[in-house]
Design a protein around this motif. Structure first.
Motif, PDB file in Angstrom:
ATOM      1  N   LEU A 236       0.406  -1.449   0.052  1.00 14.65           N
ATOM      2  CA  LEU A 236       0.326  -0.233   0.232  1.00 14.65           C
ATOM      3  C   LEU A 236       1.059   1.089  -0.181  1.00 14.65           C
ATOM      4  CD1 LEU A 236      -2.967  -1.349   1.958  1.00 14.65           C
ATOM      5  CD2 LEU A 236      -3.152  -0.450   0.265  1.00 14.65           C
ATOM      6  N   HIS A 237       2.097   1.582   0.630  1.00 13.55           N
ATOM      7  CA  HIS A 237       2.575   2.496   1.004  1.00 13.55           C
ATOM      8  C   HIS A 237       3.601   2.577  -0.692  1.00 13.55           C
ATOM      9  CE1 HIS A 237       1.983   3.683   4.692  1.00 13.55           C
ATOM     10  NE2 HIS A 237       2.473   3.003   5.843  1.00 13.55           N
ATOM     11  N   ASP A 238       4.308   1.209  -0.592  1.00  9.34           N
ATOM     12  CA  ASP A 238       4.874   1.816  -2.637  1.00  9.34           C
ATOM     13  C   ASP A 238       3.706   2.061  -3.748  1.00  9.34           C
ATOM     14  OD1 ASP A 238       7.183   0.627  -4.076  1.00  9.34           O
ATOM     15  OD2 ASP A 238       6.389  -0.914  -4.600  1.00  9.34           O
ATOM     16  N   SER A 239       3.117   1.770  -3.596  1.00  7.34           N
ATOM     17  CA  SER A 239       1.678   2.015  -4.033  1.00  7.34           C
ATOM     18  C   SER A 239       1.712   3.743  -4.517  1.00  7.34           C
ATOM     19  CB  SER A 239       0.733   1.344  -4.248  1.00  7.34           C
ATOM     20  OG  SER A 239      -0.023   2.319  -2.872  1.00  7.34           O
ATOM     21  N   ARG A 240       2.643   4.717  -4.082  1.00 11.66           N
ATOM     22  CA  ARG A 240       2.299   5.894  -4.049  1.00 11.66           C
ATOM     23  C   ARG A 240       3.312   5.952  -4.482  1.00 11.66           C
ATOM     24  NH1 ARG A 240       1.378   8.483   0.045  1.00 11.66           N
ATOM     25  NH2 ARG A 240       1.934   7.192   1.760  1.00 11.66           N
ATOM     26  N   ARG A 241       4.218   5.411  -4.437  1.00  8.03           N
ATOM     27  CA  ARG A 241       5.916   6.143  -5.179  1.00  8.03           C
ATOM     28  C   ARG A 241       5.857   7.396  -6.171  1.00  8.03           C
ATOM     29  NH1 ARG A 241       5.343   1.026  -6.477  1.00  8.03           N
ATOM     30  NH2 ARG A 241       5.177   0.221  -9.128  1.00  8.03           N
ATOM     31  N   ASP A 242       5.735   6.410  -6.949  1.00  4.17           N
ATOM     32  CA  ASP A 242       5.077   7.944  -8.100  1.00  4.17           C
ATOM     33  C   ASP A 242       4.670   8.879  -8.309  1.00  4.17           C
ATOM     34  OD1 ASP A 242       7.002   5.702 -10.183  1.00  4.17           O
ATOM     35  OD2 ASP A 242       5.033   5.392 -10.881  1.00  4.17           O
ATOM     36  N   THR A 271      -4.646  -4.157   0.238  1.00  2.00           N
ATOM     37  CA  THR A 271      -6.027  -4.041   0.174  1.00  2.00           C
ATOM     38  C   THR A 271      -6.494  -5.163   0.760  1.00  2.00           C
ATOM     39  OG1 THR A 271      -6.474  -1.834  -0.073  1.00  2.00           O
ATOM     40  CG2 THR A 271      -8.654  -2.879   0.157  1.00  2.00           C
ATOM     41  N   GLU A 272      -6.419  -6.427  -0.180  1.00  2.00           N
ATOM     42  CA  GLU A 272      -7.307  -7.941  -0.384  1.00  2.00           C
ATOM     43  C   GLU A 272      -6.216  -8.206   0.801  1.00  2.00           C
ATOM     44  OE1 GLU A 272      -7.213  -9.326  -4.073  1.00  2.00           O
ATOM     45  OE2 GLU A 272      -9.156  -8.139  -4.578  1.00  2.00           O
ATOM     46  N   ALA A 287      -0.648  -4.878  11.548  1.00  2.00           N
ATOM     47  CA  ALA A 287      -1.928  -4.400  10.899  1.00  2.00           C
ATOM     48  C   ALA A 287      -1.905  -2.893  10.614  1.00  2.00           C
ATOM     49  CB  ALA A 287      -2.567  -6.067  11.944  1.00  2.00           C
ATOM     50  N   LEU A 288      -2.148  -3.248  12.424  1.00  2.00           N
ATOM     51  CA  LEU A 288      -2.738  -1.445  12.552  1.00  2.00           C
ATOM     52  C   LEU A 288      -2.367  -0.631  11.767  1.00  2.00           C
ATOM     53  CD1 LEU A 288      -2.466  -1.460  16.149  1.00  2.00           C
ATOM     54  CD2 LEU A 288      -4.975  -1.688  14.748  1.00  2.00           C
ATOM     55  N   GLN A 289      -0.879  -0.509  11.510  1.00  2.00           N
ATOM     56  CA  GLN A 289      -0.205  -0.232  10.489  1.00  2.00           C
ATOM     57  C   GLN A 289      -1.075  -0.077   9.408  1.00  2.00           C
ATOM     58  OE1 GLN A 289       4.080   1.710  11.042  1.00  2.00           O
ATOM     59  NE2 GLN A 289       3.557  -0.232  12.047  1.00  2.00           N
ATOM     60  N   ALA A 290      -1.132  -0.804   8.920  1.00  2.00           N
ATOM     61  CA  ALA A 290      -1.686  -1.358   7.633  1.00  2.00           C
ATOM     62  C   ALA A 290      -3.400  -1.292   7.213  1.00  2.00           C
ATOM     63  CB  ALA A 290      -1.861  -3.562   7.296  1.00  2.00           C
ATOM     64  N   SER A 291      -4.533  -0.878   8.306  1.00  2.00           N
ATOM     65  CA  SER A 291      -5.471  -0.639   8.148  1.00  2.00           C
ATOM     66  C   SER A 291      -5.600   1.098   8.114  1.00  2.00           C
ATOM     67  CB  SER A 291      -6.269  -0.877   9.562  1.00  2.00           C
ATOM     68  OG  SER A 291      -5.922  -2.009  10.250  1.00  2.00           O
ATOM     69  N   ILE A 292      -4.380   2.178   8.710  1.00  2.00           N
ATOM     70  CA  ILE A 292      -4.045   3.106   8.430  1.00  2.00           C
ATOM     71  C   ILE A 292      -3.689   3.403   6.634  1.00  2.00           C
ATOM     72  CG2 ILE A 292      -2.902   5.407   9.009  1.00  2.00           C
ATOM     73  CD1 ILE A 292      -3.000   3.537  12.017  1.00  2.00           C
ATOM     74  N   ALA A 293      -3.262   2.173   6.698  1.00  2.00           N
ATOM     75  CA  ALA A 293      -2.288   2.675   5.291  1.00  2.00           C
ATOM     76  C   ALA A 293      -3.376   1.681   4.047  1.00  2.00           C
ATOM     77  CB  ALA A 293      -1.667   2.069   5.078  1.00  2.00           C
ATOM     78  N   ALA A 294      -4.854   1.615   4.470  1.00  2.00           N
ATOM     79  CA  ALA A 294      -5.404   1.519   3.374  1.00  2.00           C
ATOM     80  C   ALA A 294      -6.528   2.286   3.725  1.00  2.00           C
ATOM     81  CB  ALA A 294      -6.415  -0.084   3.450  1.00  2.00           C
ATOM     82  N   LEU A 295      -6.390   2.987   4.125  1.00  2.00           N
ATOM     83  CA  LEU A 295      -7.618   4.603   4.702  1.00  2.00           C
ATOM     84  C   LEU A 295      -7.159   5.468   3.536  1.00  2.00           C
ATOM     85  CD1 LEU A 295      -9.079   3.853   8.808  1.00  2.00           C
ATOM     86  CD2 LEU A 295     -10.595   3.266   6.419  1.00  2.00           C
ATOM     87  N   HIS A 296      -5.680   4.840   3.948  1.00  2.00           N
ATOM     88  CA  HIS A 296      -5.150   6.403   2.893  1.00  2.00           C
ATOM     89  C   HIS A 296      -5.708   6.051   1.498  1.00  2.00           C
ATOM     90  CE1 HIS A 296      -3.888   9.235   5.909  1.00  2.00           C
ATOM     91  NE2 HIS A 296      -3.172   7.965   6.729  1.00  2.00           N
ATOM     92  N   ALA A 297      -5.142   4.856   1.156  1.00  2.00           N
ATOM     93  CA  ALA A 297      -4.736   4.394   0.002  1.00  2.00           C
ATOM     94  C   ALA A 297      -6.039   4.539  -1.231  1.00  2.00           C
ATOM     95  CB  ALA A 297      -4.432   3.683  -0.479  1.00  2.00           C
ATOM     96  N   THR A 305     -10.965  11.414   2.861  1.00  2.00           N
ATOM     97  CA  THR A 305     -10.380  10.425   3.633  1.00  2.00           C
ATOM     98  C   THR A 305     -11.727  10.205   5.333  1.00  2.00           C
ATOM     99  OG1 THR A 305      -7.952  10.710   2.155  1.00  2.00           O
ATOM    100  CG2 THR A 305      -8.119   9.958   5.016  1.00  2.00           C
ATOM    101  N   ASP A 306     -10.965   9.101   5.578  1.00  2.00           N
ATOM    102  CA  ASP A 306     -11.499   8.586   6.762  1.00  2.00           C
ATOM    103  C   ASP A 306     -11.046   9.547   7.809  1.00  2.00           C
ATOM    104  OD1 ASP A 306     -13.587   7.634   9.261  1.00  2.00           O
ATOM    105  OD2 ASP A 306     -13.757   6.353   7.837  1.00  2.00           O
ATOM    106  N   TRP A 307     -10.773  10.443   8.048  1.00  2.00           N
ATOM    107  CA  TRP A 307      -9.824  10.628   9.371  1.00  2.00           C
ATOM    108  C   TRP A 307     -10.285  10.243  10.621  1.00  2.00           C
ATOM    109  CZ3 TRP A 307      -5.128  11.828   9.140  1.00  2.00           C
ATOM    110  CH2 TRP A 307      -4.936  12.473   7.437  1.00  2.00           C
ATOM    111  N   PRO A 308     -11.949  10.099  11.389  1.00  2.00           N
ATOM    112  CA  PRO A 308     -12.156   9.949  12.438  1.00  2.00           C
ATOM    113  C   PRO A 308     -11.705   8.163  12.669  1.00  2.00           C
ATOM    114  CG  PRO A 308     -13.879  11.020  11.631  1.00  2.00           C
ATOM    115  CD  PRO A 308     -13.062  11.146  10.406  1.00  2.00           C
ATOM    116  N   GLN A 309     -11.658   7.520  11.892  1.00  2.00           N
ATOM    117  CA  GLN A 309     -11.456   6.309  11.580  1.00  2.00           C
ATOM    118  C   GLN A 309      -9.315   6.487  11.639  1.00  2.00           C
ATOM    119  OE1 GLN A 309     -13.060   3.861  12.613  1.00  2.00           O
ATOM    120  NE2 GLN A 309     -11.609   1.750  11.828  1.00  2.00           N
ATOM    121  N   ILE A 310      -9.205   6.651  11.080  1.00  2.00           N
ATOM    122  CA  ILE A 310      -7.766   7.221  11.076  1.00  2.00           C
ATOM    123  C   ILE A 310      -7.161   7.755  13.016  1.00  2.00           C
ATOM    124  CG2 ILE A 310      -5.030   7.874  10.485  1.00  2.00           C
ATOM    125  CD1 ILE A 310      -6.709   8.225   7.780  1.00  2.00           C
ATOM    126  N   ALA A 311      -7.310   8.450  13.197  1.00  2.00           N
ATOM    127  CA  ALA A 311      -7.377   8.383  13.773  1.00  2.00           C
ATOM    128  C   ALA A 311      -7.406   7.585  15.387  1.00  2.00           C
ATOM    129  CB  ALA A 311      -7.710  10.261  14.379  1.00  2.00           C
TER     130      ALA A 311
END
Length: 433
Positions: A236-242, A271-272, A287-297, A305-311
């Motif tokens: 998920l993080h790497d998907s935004r590299r460009d 995400t899957e 798992a927690l960091q990946a959930s945050i990354a999915a909400l950003h991506a 962006t669902d900021w309340p869920q991210i917070a």
């Protein structure tokens, strides 16, 4: 192939295979350097070999045999005689691609052996497997360079003296070894995702290698949900590299990125994988960091962006794995989910801690929130502080631009405040910063 590019992208794999063949970290590193020296002489004249990686391994291997045989003539050590014989009769198939593919995974488990301190496991793997410099590692661990160098020397000595095997652990040993291995892979990815120094924000070969190792771990440990969560997080993080670096080579913040440049197929895969890991019971740090990354991506626009869920996820992450980065990111999420003032108050609390005075991301985040509130004088001071501490050239360019923008906003106000009362007087207090 350019030898410098080959060294940058492939030296970790080559060194891992040499360590397996030679059974000695220092000898492998030294012989690889000699092989590079030969390549610098021969390749410009004779052309690059069809398989440069195998050529370097073979050359280093033969130089090691010559070195050990010379030592035998002077010292006649039984161990070195046996080692030479073993290396000399090793089948050439050991140098084939399918053997090389697994060597870095074997090396990671060797470097992450529980008899080594955790700091040494991570540092040794970053240095040996990824070729990250000792200086970069010392920066990541916030310890002096000399301390890190000694840590690496002791770790290699411990492996040699204790006879730690160069292999993937047996099934019953894997669970105890997994946490250290996951941490190593995660730090490899982080070094690629946000380079700790130099003029490149992203070292893509490191990100790609960490993802490859993550896939290998998931293949080796298909029931380990946290390993799957880590793989999903990296994808998920790497998907935004460009989109993270603009055409002018400057850092682009998440909310300003062109999402058409994101790799949406990779986002779907990541995400899957994360959803599967959560269903399988993953609930740890990755798992927690990946959930945050999915909400950003996944949102098509920044506004979605669902900021309340991210917070809320950062709240959970802070309880399970408190760190300065988590605290700063949580404050930024709170600023987006609730109010900028509340987020800034959290950063002000963090800033009071003496051990975080040198943490540039804290000052950069604080500067951004002050800018959003229109407090340009304070924002400029925070940007200057972040600029003096930022380790990466691209980050420094971004901070310089932000500082310039703030100073341009601040200049007219300073002139008005300095204007004599007869010319209209200063701003009223309610309009001041």
């Amino acid at each position: 192939m350019d030898l410098e590019k080959l060294h940058r992208e492939e030296s970790g794999r080559i060194l891992a295979t040499l360590i397996r063949l030679l059974g000695d970290f220092d000898l492998a590193e030294e012989m690889l350097q000699e092989a590079y020296a030969v390549a610098l002489q021969q390749w410009p004249k004779e052309g690059t070999p069809a398989n440069p990686r195998v050529w370097l391994i073979s050359t280093a291997r033969h130089k090691a045999i010559d070195r050990l045989r010379r030592n035998q003539r002077f010292e006649r050590k039984a161990e070195e005689i046996a080692k030479t014989s073993e290396i000399a009769v090793a089948p050439e198939s050991d140098l084939e691609e399918e053997m090389i593919v697994d060597d870095r995974l074997r090396l990671i488990f060797t470097c992450c052996h529980p008899s080594l301190p955790l700091e040494a496991r991570v540092a040794l793997t970053l240095r040996t497997v990824c070729g990250i410099t000792t200086e970069e590692i010392s920066h990541a661990f916030l310890v002096p360079l000399a301390t890190m160098a000694q840590r690496l020397v002791r770790a290699k000595g411990k492996i040699r003296e204790a006879g730690i095997p160069y292999r993937v652990p047996l099934q019953e040993e894997l669970r105890d070894r997994l946490d250290g291995v996951l941490l190593v892979v995660y730090l490899i990815f982080n070094e690629g995702y946000l380079a700790s120094g130099g003029d490149a924000l992203i070292r893509r070969e490191l990100c790609a290698e960490a993802i490859r190792l993550g896939r290998l771990l998931c293949s080796l440990l298909p029931k380990q949900a946290e390993a799957q969560a880590l793989l999903g997080l990296m994808l998920l993080h790497d998907s935004r590299r460009d989109a993270r670096v603009g055409a002018n080579g400057e850092l682009v913040l998440l909310e300003e990125q062109d999402r058409n440049q994101w790799h949406w197929e990779q986002i779907r895969e990541g995400t899957e994988i994360v959803e599967g890991a959560l269903r399988a019971g993953a609930a740890g740090v990755y798992a927690l960091q990946a959930s945050i990354a999915a909400l950003h991506a996944n949102p098509k626009t920044a506004k979605e962006t669902d900021w309340p869920q991210i917070a809320a996820l950062y709240d959970a992450l802070l309880r399970s794995n408190a760190s300065p980065v988590v605290e700063v990111n949580r404050a930024a999420a709170v600023a987006m989910a609730r109010s900028v003032e509340e987020g800034l108050a959290l950063l002000d609390e963090i800033e009071q801690r003496e051990e975080l005075e040198e943490f540039h991301l804290l000052h950069a985040a604080r500067a951004d929130l002050l800018r959003r509130l229109g407090k340009v004088t304070e924002a400029a001071e925070a940007y200057r502080r972040a600029l003096t501490l930022a380790p990466n050239d691209i980050e420094r360019r971004f901070l310089r631009r932000r500082l310039g923008e703030i100073e341009m906003q601040n200049a007219p106000e300073r002139k008005r405040e300095e204007r004599p009362a007869s010319e209209g007087g200063p701003y009223k207090r309610k309009n001041r910063n």
